[in-house]
Design a protein around this motif. Structure first.
Motif, mmCIF file in Angstrom:
data_model
loop_
_atom_site.group_PDB
_atom_site.id
_atom_site.type_symbol
_atom_site.label_atom_id
_atom_site.label_comp_id
_atom_site.label_asym_id
_atom_site.label_seq_id
_atom_site.Cartn_x
_atom_site.Cartn_y
_atom_site.Cartn_z
ATOM 1 N N GLY A 1 -2.211 5.644 1.888
ATOM 2 C CA GLY A 1 -3.383 4.846 2.223
ATOM 3 C C GLY A 1 -3.825 5.024 3.662
ATOM 4 N N LEU A 2 -3.073 5.821 4.422
ATOM 5 C CA LEU A 2 -3.414 6.127 5.806
ATOM 6 C C LEU A 2 -3.768 7.595 5.997
ATOM 7 C CD1 LEU A 2 -0.526 4.156 7.558
ATOM 8 C CD2 LEU A 2 -2.920 3.449 7.383
ATOM 9 N N GLN B 1 -1.122 -8.046 10.256
ATOM 10 C CA GLN B 1 -2.156 -7.431 9.416
ATOM 11 C C GLN B 1 -1.682 -6.149 8.749
ATOM 12 O OE1 GLN B 1 -5.778 -7.065 11.694
ATOM 13 N NE2 GLN B 1 -6.019 -9.281 11.890
ATOM 14 N N ASP B 2 -1.085 -5.243 9.497
ATOM 15 C CA ASP B 2 -0.643 -3.950 8.965
ATOM 16 C C ASP B 2 0.788 -3.677 9.399
ATOM 17 O OD1 ASP B 2 -3.175 -3.303 7.834
ATOM 18 O OD2 ASP B 2 -3.885 -2.678 9.802
ATOM 19 N N LYS C 1 -5.463 4.121 -2.743
ATOM 20 C CA LYS C 1 -4.791 3.370 -1.682
ATOM 21 C C LYS C 1 -5.703 3.164 -0.472
ATOM 22 C CE LYS C 1 -0.900 2.551 -3.706
ATOM 23 N NZ LYS C 1 -0.488 1.143 -4.008
ATOM 24 N N PHE C 2 -6.561 4.124 -0.178
ATOM 25 C CA PHE C 2 -7.588 3.900 0.843
ATOM 26 C C PHE C 2 -8.507 2.763 0.402
ATOM 27 C CE2 PHE C 2 -6.217 7.642 2.952
ATOM 28 C CZ PHE C 2 -6.907 7.765 4.153
ATOM 29 N N ARG D 1 -6.828 -0.600 0.739
ATOM 30 C CA ARG D 1 -6.789 -0.918 2.175
ATOM 31 C C ARG D 1 -8.119 -1.527 2.623
ATOM 32 N NH1 ARG D 1 -6.701 4.000 6.492
ATOM 33 N NH2 ARG D 1 -7.323 2.856 8.365
ATOM 34 N N ASN E 1 0.854 -1.177 0.000
ATOM 35 C CA ASN E 1 0.000 0.000 0.000
ATOM 36 C C ASN E 1 0.899 1.240 0.000
ATOM 37 O OD1 ASN E 1 -2.024 2.077 0.954
ATOM 38 N ND2 ASN E 1 -3.351 0.283 0.955
ATOM 39 N N PHE F 1 2.486 -0.470 4.585
ATOM 40 C CA PHE F 1 2.297 0.963 4.364
ATOM 41 C C PHE F 1 3.660 1.665 4.446
ATOM 42 C CE2 PHE F 1 -1.705 -0.576 6.126
ATOM 43 C CZ PHE F 1 -2.655 0.002 5.290
ATOM 44 N N SER G 1 -1.174 -5.765 4.809
ATOM 45 C CA SER G 1 -0.961 -4.510 4.096
ATOM 46 C C SER G 1 0.327 -3.875 4.598
ATOM 47 C CB SER G 1 -2.127 -3.544 4.310
ATOM 48 O OG SER G 1 -3.300 -3.996 3.671
ATOM 49 N N ALA H 1 -8.353 -5.078 1.397
ATOM 50 C CA ALA H 1 -7.570 -5.997 2.221
ATOM 51 C C ALA H 1 -8.305 -6.344 3.510
ATOM 52 C CB ALA H 1 -6.204 -5.388 2.545
ATOM 53 N N GLU H 2 -8.929 -5.355 4.133
ATOM 54 C CA GLU H 2 -9.644 -5.606 5.390
ATOM 55 C C GLU H 2 -10.852 -6.513 5.162
ATOM 56 O OE1 GLU H 2 -10.467 -1.796 7.089
ATOM 57 O OE2 GLU H 2 -8.346 -1.363 7.469
#
Length: 224
Positions: free
Chosen positions: A130-131, A215-216, A144-145, A148, A126, A167, A165, A151-152
């Motif tokens: 994306g954050l 996860q992230d 990118k959001f 994300r 990502n 980042f 993901s 992926a969730e």
């Protein structure tokens, strides 16, 4: 050996991930047909090219039919760009989402049976965008959001798969050079993450013992 498919493998982060995983995986190197992709495959034992145009969904479906088991799928292909909301027309928005979101979703969908068969791991490269969205990055950040969110949702729907993901902050790549030029700045590679650093983070996530779920993963360049 287990098998990993890496998109965007011809250069940059994708190529670095391929080299990082090459000692322990048979690799499918995804990318548009090119001398760079062929050269990378030749340089790595157990690697073959997966020369597919990811936005051609019929081609993706045909090429993935022969993959019965897949241990790791790494989505590294993507495009970027900088422009204000006023300057960003519908064509730019469509292109950004087609590559950064829809291609990721469709390739994953086509490979779900193979991933399920292996109890596989999906890794999505990502971005810090994306954050958090910034001025000038509306279309890229929105894509990118969106990936994300994909992926969730995938993680919730496929509990037998691991979905990670990554980042990263800005990375020293050819695309980064183009972005800095668009911003009108001077390029200083030392300000950015090395592709090999991102590749190591991918490997660490994949090698997390089975009782853990990475996860992230957020990476930022360290200040000098």
């Amino acid at each position: 050996m287990p098998t990993a498919l890496i998109t965007g493998a011809s250069r940059g982060v994708g190529a670095a991930i391929a080299r990082e995983l090459s000692p322990t995986y048979d690799l499918l190197l995804g990318g548009r047909p090119s001398p760079q992709l062929d050269a990378l495959a030749t340089s790595i034992d157990g690697a073959t090219t997966f020369p597919v145009e990811l936005t051609d969904h019929d081609e993706v479906a045909a090429e993935t039919e022969t993959i019965s088991e897949l241990d790791v799928l790494v989505h590294s292909a993507g495009i970027g760009g900088i422009s204000t909301v006023e300057e960003t027309d519908a064509q730019v928005w469509r292109a950004m989402f087609e590559v950064n979101v829809i291609a990721v979703a469709e390739l994953t969908r086509q490979l779900l049976p193979a991933l399920r068969a292996a109890g596989g791991h999906v890794v999505i490269i990502n971005s810090g965008s994306g954050l958090r969205a910034k001025a000038g990055w509306s279309a890229y950040s929105a894509s990118k959001f969106a990936v994300r969110a994909f992926a969730e949702a995938l993680r919730e729907e496929e509990p037998l798969l691991r979905v990670t993901s990554i980042f990263p902050g800005r990375i020293d790549t050819d695309m980064q050079r183009d972005l800095v030029a668009m911003e009108g700045g001077d390029y200083d590679a030392s300000k950015f993450l090395r592709p090999e650093t991102v590749a190591r983070a991918v490997r660490n996530a994949i090698e997390t013992p089975a009782d853990g779920d990475p996860q992230d993963v957020v990476l930022r360049p360290r200040p000098h």
